[in-house]
Design a protein around this motif. Structure first.
Motif, PDB file in Angstrom:
ATOM      1  N   GLU A  59       0.820  -1.212   0.000  1.00  0.00           N
ATOM      2  CA  GLU A  59       0.000   0.000   0.000  1.00  0.00           C
ATOM      3  C   GLU A  59       0.853   1.261   0.000  1.00  0.00           C
ATOM      4  O   GLU A  59       0.705   2.155   0.818  1.00  0.00           O
ATOM      5  N   ASN A  60       1.805   1.324  -0.931  1.00  0.00           N
ATOM      6  CA  ASN A  60       2.628   2.502  -1.126  1.00  0.00           C
ATOM      7  C   ASN A  60       2.767   2.767  -2.618  1.00  0.00           C
ATOM      8  O   ASN A  60       1.880   2.379  -3.397  1.00  0.00           O
ATOM      9  N   GLU A  61       3.843   3.426  -3.016  1.00  0.00           N
ATOM     10  CA  GLU A  61       4.039   3.774  -4.426  1.00  0.00           C
ATOM     11  C   GLU A  61       5.424   3.354  -4.912  1.00  0.00           C
ATOM     12  O   GLU A  61       6.033   4.022  -5.752  1.00  0.00           O
ATOM     13  N   PHE A  62       5.922   2.257  -4.376  1.00  0.00           N
ATOM     14  CA  PHE A  62       7.218   1.755  -4.828  1.00  0.00           C
ATOM     15  C   PHE A  62       7.112   1.255  -6.272  1.00  0.00           C
ATOM     16  O   PHE A  62       6.041   0.806  -6.707  1.00  0.00           O
ATOM     17  N   PHE A  63       8.223   1.326  -6.993  1.00  0.00           N
ATOM     18  CA  PHE A  63       8.195   0.948  -8.402  1.00  0.00           C
ATOM     19  C   PHE A  63       9.468   0.201  -8.766  1.00  0.00           C
ATOM     20  O   PHE A  63      10.335  -0.040  -7.911  1.00  0.00           O
ATOM     21  N   GLY A  64       9.566  -0.159 -10.039  1.00  0.00           N
ATOM     22  CA  GLY A  64      10.744  -0.876 -10.509  1.00  0.00           C
ATOM     23  C   GLY A  64      10.607  -2.379 -10.309  1.00  0.00           C
ATOM     24  O   GLY A  64       9.559  -2.875  -9.887  1.00  0.00           O
ATOM     25  N   PRO A  65      11.657  -3.113 -10.581  1.00  0.00           N
ATOM     26  CA  PRO A  65      11.610  -4.577 -10.443  1.00  0.00           C
ATOM     27  C   PRO A  65      11.759  -5.025  -8.993  1.00  0.00           C
ATOM     28  O   PRO A  65      12.247  -4.278  -8.144  1.00  0.00           O
ATOM     29  N   ILE A  66      11.343  -6.250  -8.718  1.00  0.00           N
ATOM     30  CA  ILE A  66      11.587  -6.870  -7.419  1.00  0.00           C
ATOM     31  C   ILE A  66      13.006  -7.422  -7.444  1.00  0.00           C
ATOM     32  O   ILE A  66      13.317  -8.278  -8.277  1.00  0.00           O
ATOM     33  N   PRO A  67      13.887  -6.946  -6.571  1.00  0.00           N
ATOM     34  CA  PRO A  67      15.298  -7.376  -6.644  1.00  0.00           C
ATOM     35  C   PRO A  67      15.461  -8.872  -6.379  1.00  0.00           C
ATOM     36  O   PRO A  67      14.915  -9.413  -5.415  1.00  0.00           O
ATOM     37  N   GLY A  68      16.225  -9.520  -7.206  1.00  0.00           N
ATOM     38  CA  GLY A  68      16.520 -10.927  -7.006  1.00  0.00           C
ATOM     39  C   GLY A  68      17.356 -11.183  -5.774  1.00  0.00           C
ATOM     40  O   GLY A  68      17.372 -12.298  -5.234  1.00  0.00           O
ATOM     41  N   SER A  69      18.042 -10.137  -5.278  1.00  0.00           N
ATOM     42  CA  SER A  69      18.898 -10.309  -4.110  1.00  0.00           C
ATOM     43  C   SER A  69      18.107 -10.579  -2.835  1.00  0.00           C
ATOM     44  O   SER A  69      18.695 -10.945  -1.808  1.00  0.00           O
ATOM     45  N   LEU A  70      16.783 -10.415  -2.872  1.00  0.00           N
ATOM     46  CA  LEU A  70      15.977 -10.707  -1.687  1.00  0.00           C
ATOM     47  C   LEU A  70      16.182 -12.149  -1.224  1.00  0.00           C
ATOM     48  O   LEU A  70      15.986 -12.467  -0.051  1.00  0.00           O
ATOM     49  N   CYS A  71      16.561 -13.013  -2.145  1.00  0.00           N
ATOM     50  CA  CYS A  71      16.788 -14.412  -1.767  1.00  0.00           C
ATOM     51  C   CYS A  71      17.943 -14.552  -0.786  1.00  0.00           C
ATOM     52  O   CYS A  71      18.079 -15.590  -0.122  1.00  0.00           O
ATOM     53  N   ASN A  72      18.802 -13.509  -0.684  1.00  0.00           N
ATOM     54  CA  ASN A  72      19.922 -13.552   0.255  1.00  0.00           C
ATOM     55  C   ASN A  72      19.505 -13.182   1.676  1.00  0.00           C
ATOM     56  O   ASN A  72      20.264 -13.418   2.616  1.00  0.00           O
TER      57      ASN A  72
END
Length: 431
Positions: free
Chosen positions: A113-126
């Motif tokens: 419920e915000n206004e973030f944009f762009g891709p979901i970073p693959g580094s989240l898996c770390n």
């Protein structure tokens, strides 16, 4: 006392709904601060860059405020943080590509419920300790990272209401054996539902992917998710029949298949779902009658939606046994016969819609005594006789009766003809 002068403060929590203004930059002076939460207030402005000075900070919560602007990069470098909660603000910006490397202790990440944009970073898996990842209702684009399966502690993943798609790859998520909810509603996923969905954790209790463009038949492997209590597949392009194996979902409380292209009959095995509270099969191409098991076994239903199909036959009189029923939507079918008088037993009924069917005869006595009935739509049938003037029938905004040319009486605002006077014959007077 100025906030910045409280240098020995470890915990700051204020959720009184009374804080206004902005988060002061002097917050960065509280070098020992571990826990900061000002959720449910009326704070405005941005998150100060000085937040990066709080090297011991473990939890940062600003949910349900009016904060805006971009999140300072200094916050994403606080390796001590295990919980971030931004939900319901107007914060924006792209997530750093290396976020999973810098926030490697992160367990809870709420930014929905915000206004973030762009891709979901693959580094989240770390961020291997992640338990809850909520990215819903933002403006994320691109594909869902295919390596989220490395998050072995992941329990809840919410990606709904973004611009993700189009391929749906769930393969790696089969490794998340602790997964309890997977929500990716209202994106742009298309193609068939992959068989890998059957490899998701048997701990999964909520699976919601309505509002996409997923097509094909409902795969057999879905029956592996035996502990589901909420399944939402609405507003997609599914074809074929409703699987009979759905009757195996003994814990199911909410089932929504509305807005697809499903055909055939409602399987009688649906009646096995005795814990159901909400059932929605509306806006499909279903045919046949309502299975007796639906109204015979589902005692806990409070919302039954099967409108806009090709259903026929009579409305079962046993529908009066669903004593918890609050909303009943049967409109836009080909139901025949009468409105069952047993509906008068539904004391908690708030909405009854049976318009655009082939119903006839009279309004059953007792409907006017339903104290909670707020809306009644019986329009475009062949119902006849006098219309009551009490209960819901005395509210012109709550009652729709047009298209029943043999109705009479009612309140003046409905502009129905007067009912003919009934006169007793001479014979009946003498008897």
């Amino acid at each position: 006392m100025e906030l910045g002068s409280m240098t020995k403060l470890l915990v700051l929590r204020v959720s009184t709904k009374t804080l206004t203004g902005g988060i002061p930059p002097s917050l960065g002076n509280l070098s020992l601060l571990i826990y900061f939460s000002v959720a449910y207030n009326n704070l405005e402005g941005n998150i100060p860059e000085s937040i990066g000075h709080l090297k011991s900070l473990s939890a940062f919560g600003v949910a349900v405020n009016k904060l805006n602007s971009m999140v300072p990069s200094s916050l994403y470098n606080l390796s001590s943080i295990s919980a971030i909660d931004f939900v319901f603000n107007q914060l924006s910006g792209a997530l750093p590509a290396n976020i999973g490397l810098t926030l490697h202790n992160l367990k809870l990440f709420f930014i929905g419920e915000n206004e973030f944009f762009g891709p979901i970073p693959g580094s989240l898996c770390n961020a291997s300790k992640l338990q809850i990842l909520d990215l819903g209702r933002n403006n994320f684009v691109g594909s869902v990272p295919t390596n989220l399966g490395y998050l072995l502690d992941l329990e809840h993943l919410r990606l709904s209401y973004n611009n993700l798609g189009r391929d749906l790859d769930l393969t790696s998520l089969g490794n998340c054996s602790k997964m309890e909810s997977l929500i990716f509603k209202s994106n742009q996923f298309e193609g068939v539902l992959p068989n890998s969905i059957g490899n998701l954790s048997t701990q999964l209790n909520a699976l919601k992917f309505g509002g996409n463009q997923i097509s094909g038949i409902i795969p057999t492997v879905l029956q592996n998710l035996i502990n589901l209590n909420s399944l939402e597949m609405d507003e997609n392009l599914f074809i074929g029949v409703i699987p009979t194996y759905f009757g195996k979902f003994q814990k199911m409380q909410g089932l929504d298949l509305s807005g697809n292209k499903l055909s055939g009959q409602i399987p009688s095995s649906t009646g096995n779902l005795t814990q159901l509270v909400q059932l929605n099969f509306s806006r499909n191409n279903l045919e046949g009658s309502i299975p007796p098991t639906i109204v015979g076994n589902l005692k806990n239903i409070n919302s039954l939606d099967i409108f806009e199909n090709n259903l026929s036959g009579e409305i079962p009189t046993t529908i009066g046994n669903i004593l918890n029923l609050e909303e009943l939507h049967l409109q836009g079918n080909s139901f025949e016969g009468i409105i069952p008088s047993s509906m008068a037993y539904l004391k908690g009924l708030e909405l009854l819609a049976v318009s655009r069917n082939n119903l006839l005869e009279f309004i059953p006595k007792g409907l006017e005594k339903l104290l909670f009935l707020k809306y009644l739509n019986i329009s475009f049938n062949d119902i006849e006789g006098p219309l009551p003037i009490v209960g819901v029938f005395k509210n012109v905004d709550a009652t729709s009766v047009i298209g029943n040319n043999k109705l009479c009486g009612g309140i003046p605002q409905l502009q129905l003809p007067k009912c003919p006077k009934v006169t007793k014959s001479r014979k009946s007077l003498a008897s």
